[in-house]
Motif scaffolding. Structure first.
Motif, PDB file in Angstrom:
ATOM      1  N   LEU A  39      44.600  36.211  34.036  1.00  0.00           N
ATOM      2  CA  LEU A  39      45.023  34.972  34.683  1.00  0.00           C
ATOM      3  C   LEU A  39      44.855  35.065  36.198  1.00  0.00           C
ATOM      4  O   LEU A  39      44.374  34.118  36.844  1.00  0.00           O
ATOM      5  N   SER A  40      45.225  36.207  36.772  1.00  0.00           N
ATOM      6  CA  SER A  40      45.075  36.384  38.218  1.00  0.00           C
ATOM      7  C   SER A  40      43.617  36.278  38.644  1.00  0.00           C
ATOM      8  O   SER A  40      43.292  35.635  39.646  1.00  0.00           O
ATOM      9  N   LEU A  41      42.733  36.897  37.863  1.00  0.00           N
ATOM     10  CA  LEU A  41      41.304  36.849  38.187  1.00  0.00           C
ATOM     11  C   LEU A  41      40.726  35.451  37.992  1.00  0.00           C
ATOM     12  O   LEU A  41      39.845  35.029  38.745  1.00  0.00           O
ATOM     13  N   LEU A  42      41.221  34.740  36.993  1.00  0.00           N
ATOM     14  CA  LEU A  42      40.788  33.353  36.807  1.00  0.00           C
ATOM     15  C   LEU A  42      41.178  32.498  38.002  1.00  0.00           C
ATOM     16  O   LEU A  42      40.376  31.688  38.494  1.00  0.00           O
ATOM     17  N   LEU A  43      42.422  32.663  38.465  1.00  0.00           N
ATOM     18  CA  LEU A  43      42.875  31.903  39.634  1.00  0.00           C
ATOM     19  C   LEU A  43      42.061  32.283  40.873  1.00  0.00           C
ATOM     20  O   LEU A  43      41.727  31.419  41.694  1.00  0.00           O
ATOM     21  N   PHE A  44      41.719  33.570  40.982  1.00  0.00           N
ATOM     22  CA  PHE A  44      40.888  34.008  42.107  1.00  0.00           C
ATOM     23  C   PHE A  44      39.512  33.335  42.055  1.00  0.00           C
ATOM     24  O   PHE A  44      38.982  32.884  43.081  1.00  0.00           O
ATOM     25  N   ALA A  45      38.927  33.262  40.857  1.00  0.00           N
ATOM     26  CA  ALA A  45      37.626  32.604  40.702  1.00  0.00           C
ATOM     27  C   ALA A  45      37.707  31.135  41.108  1.00  0.00           C
ATOM     28  O   ALA A  45      36.809  30.605  41.779  1.00  0.00           O
ATOM     29  N   LEU A  46      38.783  30.466  40.711  1.00  0.00           N
ATOM     30  CA  LEU A  46      38.962  29.061  41.082  1.00  0.00           C
ATOM     31  C   LEU A  46      39.115  28.907  42.594  1.00  0.00           C
ATOM     32  O   LEU A  46      38.570  27.968  43.191  1.00  0.00           O
ATOM     33  N   ALA A  93      41.849  40.877  23.748  1.00  0.00           N
ATOM     34  CA  ALA A  93      40.477  40.690  24.231  1.00  0.00           C
ATOM     35  C   ALA A  93      40.296  41.289  25.618  1.00  0.00           C
ATOM     36  O   ALA A  93      41.255  41.457  26.379  1.00  0.00           O
ATOM     37  N   ASP A  94      39.054  41.603  25.953  1.00  0.00           N
ATOM     38  CA  ASP A  94      38.717  42.163  27.254  1.00  0.00           C
ATOM     39  C   ASP A  94      39.127  41.180  28.356  1.00  0.00           C
ATOM     40  O   ASP A  94      38.683  40.031  28.355  1.00  0.00           O
ATOM     41  N   PRO A  95      39.962  41.597  29.311  1.00  0.00           N
ATOM     42  CA  PRO A  95      40.476  40.663  30.320  1.00  0.00           C
ATOM     43  C   PRO A  95      39.506  40.352  31.456  1.00  0.00           C
ATOM     44  O   PRO A  95      39.811  39.531  32.318  1.00  0.00           O
ATOM     45  N   LEU A  96      38.332  40.989  31.483  1.00  0.00           N
ATOM     46  CA  LEU A  96      37.393  40.766  32.584  1.00  0.00           C
ATOM     47  C   LEU A  96      36.293  39.767  32.236  1.00  0.00           C
ATOM     48  O   LEU A  96      35.676  39.187  33.135  1.00  0.00           O
ATOM     49  N   ILE A  97      36.031  39.572  30.958  1.00  0.00           N
ATOM     50  CA  ILE A  97      34.870  38.768  30.548  1.00  0.00           C
ATOM     51  C   ILE A  97      34.999  37.322  30.995  1.00  0.00           C
ATOM     52  O   ILE A  97      34.091  36.761  31.632  1.00  0.00           O
ATOM     53  N   MET A  98      36.108  36.674  30.692  1.00  0.00           N
ATOM     54  CA  MET A  98      36.276  35.269  31.032  1.00  0.00           C
ATOM     55  C   MET A  98      36.301  35.025  32.547  1.00  0.00           C
ATOM     56  O   MET A  98      35.632  34.096  33.033  1.00  0.00           O
ATOM     57  N   PRO A  99      37.025  35.820  33.336  1.00  0.00           N
ATOM     58  CA  PRO A  99      37.001  35.594  34.795  1.00  0.00           C
ATOM     59  C   PRO A  99      35.613  35.733  35.420  1.00  0.00           C
ATOM     60  O   PRO A  99      35.268  34.984  36.333  1.00  0.00           O
ATOM     61  N   ILE A 100      34.807  36.682  34.926  1.00  0.00           N
ATOM     62  CA  ILE A 100      33.461  36.846  35.485  1.00  0.00           C
ATOM     63  C   ILE A 100      32.629  35.600  35.204  1.00  0.00           C
ATOM     64  O   ILE A 100      31.936  35.072  36.082  1.00  0.00           O
ATOM     65  N   ALA A 101      32.695  35.102  33.964  1.00  0.00           N
ATOM     66  CA  ALA A 101      31.951  33.891  33.618  1.00  0.00           C
ATOM     67  C   ALA A 101      32.436  32.698  34.428  1.00  0.00           C
ATOM     68  O   ALA A 101      31.628  31.882  34.899  1.00  0.00           O
ATOM     69  N   ALA A 102      33.749  32.592  34.615  1.00  0.00           N
ATOM     70  CA  ALA A 102      34.302  31.486  35.403  1.00  0.00           C
ATOM     71  C   ALA A 102      33.844  31.577  36.866  1.00  0.00           C
ATOM     72  O   ALA A 102      33.516  30.559  37.488  1.00  0.00           O
ATOM     73  N   PHE A 103      33.822  32.784  37.407  1.00  0.00           N
ATOM     74  CA  PHE A 103      33.359  32.984  38.787  1.00  0.00           C
ATOM     75  C   PHE A 103      31.921  32.501  38.953  1.00  0.00           C
ATOM     76  O   PHE A 103      31.589  31.759  39.888  1.00  0.00           O
ATOM     77  N   LEU A 104      31.036  32.907  38.046  1.00  0.00           N
ATOM     78  CA  LEU A 104      29.634  32.487  38.113  1.00  0.00           C
ATOM     79  C   LEU A 104      29.518  30.972  37.960  1.00  0.00           C
ATOM     80  O   LEU A 104      28.715  30.324  38.652  1.00  0.00           O
ATOM     81  N   ASN A 105      30.326  30.413  37.070  1.00  0.00           N
ATOM     82  CA  ASN A 105      30.305  28.973  36.825  1.00  0.00           C
ATOM     83  C   ASN A 105      30.669  28.179  38.084  1.00  0.00           C
ATOM     84  O   ASN A 105      29.968  27.232  38.475  1.00  0.00           O
ATOM     85  N   VAL A 106      31.749  28.569  38.768  1.00  0.00           N
ATOM     86  CA  VAL A 106      32.191  27.801  39.940  1.00  0.00           C
ATOM     87  C   VAL A 106      31.254  28.004  41.133  1.00  0.00           C
ATOM     88  O   VAL A 106      31.050  27.090  41.933  1.00  0.00           O
ATOM     89  N   VAL A 107      30.669  29.195  41.250  1.00  0.00           N
ATOM     90  CA  VAL A 107      29.691  29.419  42.320  1.00  0.00           C
ATOM     91  C   VAL A 107      28.478  28.513  42.107  1.00  0.00           C
ATOM     92  O   VAL A 107      27.948  27.902  43.049  1.00  0.00           O
ATOM     93  N   LEU A 433      25.098  29.609  36.161  1.00  0.00           N
ATOM     94  CA  LEU A 433      24.823  29.135  37.521  1.00  0.00           C
ATOM     95  C   LEU A 433      24.029  27.835  37.534  1.00  0.00           C
ATOM     96  O   LEU A 433      24.371  26.893  38.253  1.00  0.00           O
ATOM     97  N   ALA A 434      22.971  27.780  36.759  1.00  0.00           N
ATOM     98  CA  ALA A 434      22.021  26.667  36.833  1.00  0.00           C
ATOM     99  C   ALA A 434      22.575  25.413  36.174  1.00  0.00           C
ATOM    100  O   ALA A 434      23.398  25.476  35.254  1.00  0.00           O
ATOM    101  N   ALA A 435      22.109  24.260  36.653  1.00  0.00           N
ATOM    102  CA  ALA A 435      22.517  22.980  36.079  1.00  0.00           C
ATOM    103  C   ALA A 435      21.922  22.847  34.683  1.00  0.00           C
ATOM    104  O   ALA A 435      20.760  23.145  34.458  1.00  0.00           O
ATOM    105  N   GLY A 436      22.739  22.387  33.745  1.00  0.00           N
ATOM    106  CA  GLY A 436      22.264  22.200  32.371  1.00  0.00           C
ATOM    107  C   GLY A 436      23.405  22.311  31.391  1.00  0.00           C
ATOM    108  O   GLY A 436      24.046  23.363  31.291  1.00  0.00           O
TER     109      GLY A 436
END
Length: 467
Positions: A39-46, A93-107, A433-436
């Motif tokens: 959750l902390s990493l998700l908030l950081f990504a946001l 579940a692995d706690p790093l997978i979702m935050p990494i994907a969210a970080f890439l998504n918002v960037v 990252l890419a639009a689609g």
């Protein structure tokens, strides 16, 4: 005298074993405590995404706008809903997978928003707004996968059904009235106002099919064959699956004019068959088929030949055929090590800067250092996926997790290698990252499957029994 001497060591050994069991139980349940870290990493990504959008607003517009406010709230609600679903359905579940994907998504959203502003695109028709909405739809899809599947072994029962469904999805763009051509490729299906790429979902179904098929036939593929120069090659009869998927990849290349997808499908199968059998012979034969297919395609298919020509000499036709590639290279050169800063470059000058060429767009404004951070995020994501595969309980889960991780790795390599002239440009989208919309949905489904698989790996009562 002998009685106590024999009793004490047994008591000590018993206590030690109990402590070991307790430590292992604690270690197995530790991921539950790491949900707070997730959750902390998700908030950081946001926060990173919000800061990037505000920076773009202040640089380009001069004030903070509310252009992305409503879709951002929808996206955030969907992301937190996925986190809560993981807490309920896959707490280990692995706690790093979702935050990494969210970080890439918002960037990616922030960069697409910056390109929208440079081209004067605002409102609900802007690509960045659509990207956020599609991201929310993709997150809902990931939630459905977690809720409906629960146990990845369910997918093993439907090995051949998923393979058949993948073939149908691959054929759909060729159906008259459904298929739509875009940029010379026949990979889109249009139903009313909605258009999507069925091949994006097909890659997931193919990974499931490959994993199930190879688990069932691994012995015949791995143990039989003749040795040549110290390398054991498979029998002629066992080459059937490899030849079938080589021909399927070539068919996608010929009929759908999609070089990137054909390379992705064949590379995925080759990687998974090597992981299943451990035989170098498959890599040698598969690599040979790949080179032969590429050579034939470059000599007989104009659009493949043009891509090779542009790759070898981009200055041969700088105003037409190589214009996109050169603009991307100039943009990356303009960014240098630290970049021009968000909102201060010229990414909009590159055609398809928000989709195929989003990596050069980012490189121009956040520099080589920023691109290294993004590539490190991909590396960590793929590494976590491979770690799930190597630690899996069952062969199907091991192959599936590794195959999904390789799918992400292949996409990143093909895209980044293409825009930097390491390999010919192919036209795939950069994951998250890419639009689609199609790409977002399929990649978030991959994340959901990896979360399920990691949950099954960490939640292993068998380890405690063996202790």
């Amino acid at each position: 005298m002998t009685e106590p001497q024999t009793t004490e060591p047994r008591t000590f050994e018993k206590t030690r074993t109990s402590e070991t069991v307790l430590q292992r139980i604690t270690a197995l349940r530790a991921p539950r405590k790491l949900l707070g870290l997730e959750l902390s990493l998700l908030l950081f990504a946001l926060v990173v995404g919000i800061a990037a959008v505000i920076s773009v607003d202040l640089t380009v517009v001069g004030t903070v706008t509310t252009n992305l406010l409503v879709p951002s709230i929808i996206f955030t609600a969907a992301l937190l809903s996925l986190h809560l679903t993981v807490r309920k359905v896959a707490p280990d579940a692995d706690p790093l997978i979702m935050p990494i994907a969210a970080f890439l998504n918002v960037v990616g959203v922030a960069m697409i928003y910056r390109i929208d502003l440079s081209r004067g695109h605002f409102g609900w028709e802007a690509t960045s707004v659509k990207q956020l909405i599609w991201s929310a739809v993709a997150l809902v899809g990931a939630i459905l996968v977690l809720v409906l599947i629960r146990n990845h072994m369910v997918l093993f029962r439907y090995t051949y059904i998923t393979g058949f469904a993948a073939v149908i999805l691959l054929v759909l763009p060729m159906v008259p009235g459904l298929g739509r051509e875009q940029s010379g490729a026949h990979v889109w299906v249009e139903i009313g106002p909605i258009s999507f790429q069925p091949g994006e979902l097909a890659k997931i179904l193919l990974a499931i099919f490959f994993a199930g098929y190879l688990v069932r036939n691994r012995d015949s593929l791995a143990m039989v064959g003749k040795k040549v120069l110290g390398i054991r090659f498979p029998r002629a009869r066992d080459l059937g699956p490899l030849l079938v998927f080589w021909l399927a990849a070539m068919a996608v290349l010929v009929f759908q004019r999609d070089l990137g997808t054909s390379v992705l499908y064949f590379g995925l199968f080759l990687a998974m068959i090597y992981l299943a059998t451990g035989r170098i012979g498959w890599i040698v034969i598969g690599g040979g088929l790949f080179l032969v297919g590429g050579l034939i395609a470059s000599q007989t298919l104009d659009y493949v030949g043009n891509r090779f020509a542009n790759w070898l000499d981009p200055f041969a036709d700088p105003y037409y055929a190589s214009h996109q590639m050169l603009q991307g290279l100039f943009g990356m050169a303009n960014g240098g090590m630290t970049g021009t800063g968000l909102g201060q470059g010229y990414p909009g000058d590159t055609p398809l800067a928000q989709s195929d060429y989003i990596i050069p767009s980012l490189a121009e404004e956040i520099g080589l250092i920023g691109i290294f951070v993004i590539l490190a995020a991909y590396l960590l994501l793929v590494g976590r996926g491979l770690r799930i595969g190597f630690a899996g309980q069952d062969d199907f889960g091991k192959l599936l997790a590794s195959g999904l991780a390789f799918t992400l790795a292949f996409q990143v390599f093909i895209v980044v290698g293409g825009v930097t002239r390491v390999i010919p440009l192919t036209g795939l989208t950069t994951p998250f990252l890419a639009a689609g919309g199609s790409s977002l949905v399929s990649n978030w489904i991959i994340i959901a499957l990896l979360l399920l698989l990691s949950n099954s790996v960490r939640n292993r009562p068998k380890l405690v029994i063996r202790s």
